[in-house]
Design a protein around this motif. Structure first.
Motif, short mmCIF file in Angstrom:
data_model
loop_
_atom_site.label_atom_id
_atom_site.label_comp_id
_atom_site.label_asym_id
_atom_site.label_seq_id
_atom_site.Cartn_x
_atom_site.Cartn_y
_atom_site.Cartn_z
N ASP A 61 55.11 41.58 -28.02
CA ASP A 61 55.69 41.54 -26.68
C ASP A 61 54.63 41.52 -25.58
O ASP A 61 54.73 40.71 -24.65
CB ASP A 61 56.64 42.72 -26.47
CG ASP A 61 57.38 42.60 -25.15
OD1 ASP A 61 58.20 41.66 -25.00
OD2 ASP A 61 57.13 43.44 -24.26
N SER A 62 53.62 42.36 -25.66
CA SER A 62 52.63 42.39 -24.57
C SER A 62 51.83 41.09 -24.52
O SER A 62 51.55 40.57 -23.43
CB SER A 62 51.71 43.61 -24.70
OG SER A 62 50.95 43.54 -25.87
N ARG A 65 54.21 38.34 -23.09
CA ARG A 65 54.42 38.51 -21.64
C ARG A 65 53.15 38.19 -20.85
O ARG A 65 53.23 37.63 -19.75
CB ARG A 65 54.94 39.90 -21.34
CG ARG A 65 56.36 40.08 -21.85
CD ARG A 65 56.97 41.42 -21.47
NE ARG A 65 58.28 41.55 -22.08
CZ ARG A 65 59.40 40.97 -21.61
NH1 ARG A 65 59.35 40.23 -20.54
NH2 ARG A 65 60.55 41.14 -22.25
N ASP A 66 52.00 38.52 -21.41
CA ASP A 66 50.74 38.19 -20.74
C ASP A 66 50.57 36.67 -20.64
O ASP A 66 50.28 36.14 -19.56
CB ASP A 66 49.55 38.82 -21.50
CG ASP A 66 48.22 38.38 -20.92
OD1 ASP A 66 47.94 38.72 -19.75
OD2 ASP A 66 47.46 37.68 -21.63
N ALA A 68 52.92 34.36 -20.93
CA ALA A 68 54.01 33.84 -20.08
C ALA A 68 53.68 34.04 -18.60
O ALA A 68 53.88 33.13 -17.79
CB ALA A 68 55.33 34.51 -20.43
N GLY A 69 53.15 35.19 -18.26
CA GLY A 69 52.80 35.46 -16.86
C GLY A 69 51.69 34.56 -16.34
O GLY A 69 51.73 34.09 -15.20
N ARG A 70 50.70 34.31 -17.18
CA ARG A 70 49.57 33.46 -16.78
C ARG A 70 49.94 32.00 -16.68
O ARG A 70 49.37 31.25 -15.89
CB ARG A 70 48.41 33.59 -17.79
CG ARG A 70 47.65 34.88 -17.68
CD ARG A 70 46.46 34.91 -18.64
NE ARG A 70 46.90 35.19 -20.01
CZ ARG A 70 46.55 34.47 -21.07
NH1 ARG A 70 45.76 33.43 -20.96
NH2 ARG A 70 47.01 34.80 -22.27
N ARG A 71 50.89 31.54 -17.52
CA ARG A 71 51.16 30.11 -17.64
C ARG A 71 52.55 29.69 -17.14
O ARG A 71 52.90 28.52 -17.20
CB ARG A 71 51.02 29.69 -19.11
CG ARG A 71 49.72 30.12 -19.78
CD ARG A 71 48.60 29.21 -19.55
NE ARG A 71 48.90 27.92 -20.14
CZ ARG A 71 48.04 26.93 -20.22
NH1 ARG A 71 46.83 27.09 -19.78
NH2 ARG A 71 48.38 25.78 -20.75
N GLY A 72 53.35 30.65 -16.67
CA GLY A 72 54.64 30.31 -16.10
C GLY A 72 55.77 30.09 -17.09
O GLY A 72 56.80 29.49 -16.76
N TYR A 73 55.63 30.57 -18.33
CA TYR A 73 56.69 30.42 -19.31
C TYR A 73 57.80 31.41 -19.00
O TYR A 73 57.55 32.55 -18.64
CB TYR A 73 56.15 30.61 -20.73
CG TYR A 73 54.97 29.71 -21.03
CD1 TYR A 73 55.02 28.35 -20.76
CD2 TYR A 73 53.80 30.23 -21.56
CE1 TYR A 73 53.94 27.53 -21.01
CE2 TYR A 73 52.71 29.40 -21.82
CZ TYR A 73 52.79 28.06 -21.53
OH TYR A 73 51.71 27.24 -21.78
N LYS A 74 59.04 30.96 -19.14
CA LYS A 74 60.19 31.77 -18.75
C LYS A 74 61.02 32.28 -19.91
O LYS A 74 61.77 33.23 -19.76
CB LYS A 74 61.09 30.95 -17.81
CG LYS A 74 60.40 30.57 -16.52
CD LYS A 74 61.30 29.70 -15.67
CE LYS A 74 60.55 29.25 -14.44
NZ LYS A 74 61.09 28.02 -13.90
#
Length: 180
Positions: A61-62, A65-66, A68-74
């Motif tokens: 999960d971490s 989420r990291d 996803a946050g950096r690359r804009g994945y939703k």
């Protein structure tokens, strides 16, 4: 650890830093997560219940989420393929066509092996990226590629998406492409 084979020359590139450097030059993101954090009971399991799939997603999960946050994945999910997968050969035929997407194609391998065949720069041509547990790759939007299984025909991978519809392929006709 990922290894690269350049199809035109049969040159092999190995070692995390060498692989990462080569892929960066080809505009492909490569990272490595620790597959050892996955419970031993799931490290070589390819037929998964919904609860086991969720356990794998929770374990990473971490990292998910990291990224996803950096690359804009939703959104993200988990795919598990093996010879036990119904219609596996038909699925692979769909995967094994050179195509592009309007978003990155991301795979974080948690078990098994897979291979991306990617069209590189003009001087490189097509190259194979052989992936195993812990390898994370993001093929950028509009870059011609396809993904398939390796000889063991087993893989578990996290897939991340920007578009909530998920995986949408656009055929890419390339007469220069030759299956190896």
């Amino acid at each position: 650890m990922a290894e690269i084979r350049i199809r035109n020359t049969n040159e092999r590139i190995s070692g995390e830093e060498n692989v990462k450097s080569f892929l960066e030059q080809q505009e492909v993101l490569y990272e490595h997560w620790n597959p050892g954090q996955l419970p031993a009971s799931l490290q070589e399991k390819f037929i998964l219940s919904d609860e086991e799939k969720q356990q794998i997603l929770d374990t990473f999960d971490s990292e998910i989420r990291d990224l996803a946050g950096r690359r804009g994945y939703k959104t993200w999910d988990l795919i598990a393929l093996s010879d036990a997968t119904p219609n596996l050969n038909e699925l692979l035929k769909k995967f094994e066509q050179v195509h592009t997407h309007t978003e990155d194609e991301v795979r974080a391998i948690t078990a098994g092996k897979g291979i991306f065949i990617i069209k590189g720069s003009e001087d490189v041509g097509y190259f194979d990226v052989e992936l195993e547990a812990g390898d994370v790759i993001s093929v950028p939007e509009n870059k011609a590629h396809f993904f398939t299984l390796m000889e063991n025909r087993k893989i578990v991978a996290v897939r991340l998406f920007i578009e909530t519809e998920g995986w949408i392929a656009h055929p890419y006709d390339d007469p220069s492409f030759q299956k190896a």
